[in-house]
Design a protein around this motif. Structure first.
Motif, PDB file in Angstrom:
ATOM      1  N   GLU A  25      11.350  36.460  50.709  1.00 59.49           N
ATOM      2  CA  GLU A  25      12.083  37.207  51.735  1.00 59.49           C
ATOM      3  C   GLU A  25      13.466  37.616  51.262  1.00 59.49           C
ATOM      4  N   GLY A  26      13.710  37.526  49.968  1.00 59.97           N
ATOM      5  CA  GLY A  26      14.970  37.990  49.408  1.00 59.97           C
ATOM      6  C   GLY A  26      16.139  37.045  49.586  1.00 59.97           C
ATOM      7  N   GLN A  27      15.893  35.817  50.029  1.00 63.34           N
ATOM      8  CA  GLN A  27      16.969  34.859  50.216  1.00 63.34           C
ATOM      9  C   GLN A  27      17.367  34.231  48.884  1.00 63.34           C
ATOM     10  N   ASN A  28      18.500  33.544  48.887  1.00 63.68           N
ATOM     11  CA  ASN A  28      18.909  32.816  47.693  1.00 63.68           C
ATOM     12  C   ASN A  28      17.980  31.629  47.461  1.00 63.68           C
ATOM     13  N   LEU A  29      17.820  31.284  46.206  1.00 63.77           N
ATOM     14  CA  LEU A  29      17.046  30.109  45.834  1.00 63.77           C
ATOM     15  C   LEU A  29      17.979  28.911  45.698  1.00 63.77           C
ATOM     16  N   PRO A  30      17.454  27.696  45.698  1.00 61.31           N
ATOM     17  CA  PRO A  30      18.314  26.520  45.488  1.00 61.31           C
ATOM     18  C   PRO A  30      19.083  26.630  44.169  1.00 61.31           C
ATOM     19  N   ALA A  89      18.362  22.505  33.657  1.00 63.31           N
ATOM     20  CA  ALA A  89      17.380  22.153  34.685  1.00 63.31           C
ATOM     21  C   ALA A  89      16.032  22.805  34.417  1.00 63.31           C
ATOM     22  N   HIS A  90      15.000  22.233  35.026  1.00 66.73           N
ATOM     23  CA  HIS A  90      13.662  22.800  34.941  1.00 66.73           C
ATOM     24  C   HIS A  90      13.024  22.772  36.322  1.00 66.73           C
ATOM     25  N   ILE A  91      11.912  23.458  36.449  1.00 66.94           N
ATOM     26  CA  ILE A  91      11.118  23.426  37.672  1.00 66.94           C
ATOM     27  C   ILE A  91       9.681  23.050  37.328  1.00 66.94           C
ATOM     28  N   ARG A 108       2.946  22.353  35.412  1.00 66.57           N
ATOM     29  CA  ARG A 108       3.684  22.323  34.163  1.00 66.57           C
ATOM     30  C   ARG A 108       5.169  22.482  34.441  1.00 66.57           C
ATOM     31  N   GLN A 109       5.991  22.000  33.496  1.00 67.10           N
ATOM     32  CA  GLN A 109       7.440  22.036  33.639  1.00 67.10           C
ATOM     33  C   GLN A 109       8.010  23.107  32.716  1.00 67.10           C
ATOM     34  N   TYR A 110       8.853  23.979  33.266  1.00 64.82           N
ATOM     35  CA  TYR A 110       9.477  25.042  32.479  1.00 64.82           C
ATOM     36  C   TYR A 110      10.976  25.079  32.761  1.00 64.82           C
ATOM     37  N   SER A 111      11.752  25.182  31.697  1.00 65.65           N
ATOM     38  CA  SER A 111      13.211  25.233  31.828  1.00 65.65           C
ATOM     39  C   SER A 111      13.645  26.560  32.440  1.00 65.65           C
ATOM     40  N   PRO A 165      14.693  22.800  41.520  1.00 67.79           N
ATOM     41  CA  PRO A 165      15.140  22.448  40.167  1.00 67.79           C
ATOM     42  C   PRO A 165      15.594  20.999  40.092  1.00 67.79           C
ATOM     43  N   ARG A 166      15.291  20.357  38.974  1.00 69.49           N
ATOM     44  CA  ARG A 166      15.838  19.040  38.681  1.00 69.49           C
ATOM     45  C   ARG A 166      16.219  18.989  37.211  1.00 69.49           C
ATOM     46  N   ASN A 167      17.104  18.081  36.880  1.00 74.69           N
ATOM     47  CA  ASN A 167      17.727  18.129  35.562  1.00 74.69           C
ATOM     48  C   ASN A 167      17.649  16.771  34.861  1.00 74.69           C
ATOM     49  N   VAL A 168      16.981  16.746  33.709  1.00 75.07           N
ATOM     50  CA  VAL A 168      16.992  15.552  32.845  1.00 75.07           C
ATOM     51  C   VAL A 168      17.702  15.879  31.526  1.00 75.07           C
ATOM     52  N   PHE A 169      18.432  16.989  31.514  1.00 74.20           N
ATOM     53  CA  PHE A 169      19.084  17.475  30.297  1.00 74.20           C
ATOM     54  C   PHE A 169      20.463  18.036  30.651  1.00 74.20           C
ATOM     55  N   SER A 170      21.245  17.233  31.332  1.00 72.76           N
ATOM     56  CA  SER A 170      22.513  17.699  31.889  1.00 72.76           C
ATOM     57  C   SER A 170      23.591  17.833  30.823  1.00 72.76           C
ATOM     58  N   LEU A 171      24.535  18.707  31.085  1.00 69.37           N
ATOM     59  CA  LEU A 171      25.705  18.855  30.229  1.00 69.37           C
ATOM     60  C   LEU A 171      26.652  17.679  30.423  1.00 69.37           C
TER      61      LEU A 171
END
Length: 316
Positions: A26-31, A37-39, A49-52, A95-101
């Motif tokens: 619907e054209g809204q912003n995503l999280p 991060a990956h999804i 499957r997980q993709y960055s 999105p979740r992150n196991v590779f944070s800066l």
């Protein structure tokens, strides 16, 4: 929990890599998401499957993922290349992150091996916004295998990118040209095949880089059977005992013997197969559990993790 996204467009980036642009239907912003991060992407063949995410974290209206078609894959990449088209909808995780800066940088080095460019490109975008000094070293087979050539050639980024087409695993000494001295607040990030990342870390440590300065991402568990040992598992409810050879996972052995644990990623990333352990010492090979959960020795991911003890008793 999942959400629905629309595949707004697809694009072939280079030899074997397909880009998907995902937007809200619907054209809204995503999280929002952070660099690295990956999804989780739920595919129509019952796989996940997980993709960055490889676009700039400042963009809230879209997600970009890039998928390499791999003839040795377990079905995920081939499904993406053969079946997913613009106009379709997909179910994805937040999105979740196991590779944070790291929190503080005076300089960063990004070392990408092949498709490992995806999370590092998002990091480069974030460093541009934060005005952090960085260099992106992109290692791939040939110029025909370079993805994101349009973005990487733009004025704000092109002077920070170096392309390498040599085999750095066979010639690790070449890495020294791209590794500055490890001063405080210098950080190195790498993503790519396990052998590539191991080579990068070994070279960095040889010139003084410390573990706290080295960061990697891999969606493949350490399945090096040369380091694996034989052990046994016992099913607590039935007393059945099964041998687990070095070349086979626990879930594979269980399935062959009529015990089915739900699995999805099969790489210790998604957490679908988490199982409780009653007795025995676990060898964790996943990227899903926290350090505290691993230290508790009560749960594990049998799709990839193994045993340090001779026997694991599973709460099944």
């Amino acid at each position: 929990m999942t959400m629905t996204v629309l595949v707004e467009r697809t694009e072939t980036l280079c030899n074997g890599i397909k880009l998907l642009q995902l937007i809200h239907p619907e054209g809204q912003n995503l999280p929002t998401f952070e660099a690295g991060a990956h999804i989780d992407v739920h595919l129509g063949n019952s796989l996940m499957r997980q993709y960055s995410l490889c676009n700039s974290p400042s963009e809230q209206h879209r997600y970009h993922i890039a998928v390499l078609e791999d003839a040795q894959s377990r079905g995920g990449s081939q499904y993406v290349h053969q079946h997913i088209q613009a106009g379709q909808t997909l179910q994805i995780s937040a999105p979740r992150n196991v590779f944070s800066l790291a929190q503080t940088h005076s300089k960063a080095v990004l070392l990408a091996g092949g498709i490992g460019i995806t999370p590092l490109l998002a990091m480069a975008e974030q460093f541009l916004v934060n005005q952090v000094d960085f260099q992106l070293v992109y290692c791939c087979k040939s110029p025909e295998h370079i993805a994101f050539t349009g973005r990487l050639s733009q004025p704000d980024l092109r002077d920070k990118v170096v392309f390498v087409h040599d085999d750095l695993i066979s010639h690790p000494e070449l890495l020294q040209a791209f590794l500055p001295s490890a001063h405080e607040h210098h950080h190195l990030y790498t993503c790519g095949p396990n052998g590539f990342m191991q080579t990068v870390f070994a070279q960095a440590k040889s010139i003084g880089w410390q573990d706290a300065q080295l960061h990697q991402e891999s969606f493949k568990a350490d399945l090096n059977t040369q380091t694996h040992r034989h052990f046994q598992i016992q099913i607590a409810s039935s007393g059945d005992v099964f041998d687990i050879p070095a070349t086979q996972s626990i879930t594979q052995t269980l399935e062959e013997n009529g015990y089915f644990i739900p699995v999805s990623c099969e790489q210790g990333v998604c957490g679908t197969c988490i199982t409780h352990v009653i007795e025995g010492e676990i060898e964790h090979c996943d990227q899903f559990l926290t350090e505290e959960e691993k230290a508790s020795n009560k749960i594990f991911t049998p799709c990839c993790s193994r045993a340090k003890s001779d026997l694991l008793v599973l709460d099944l």
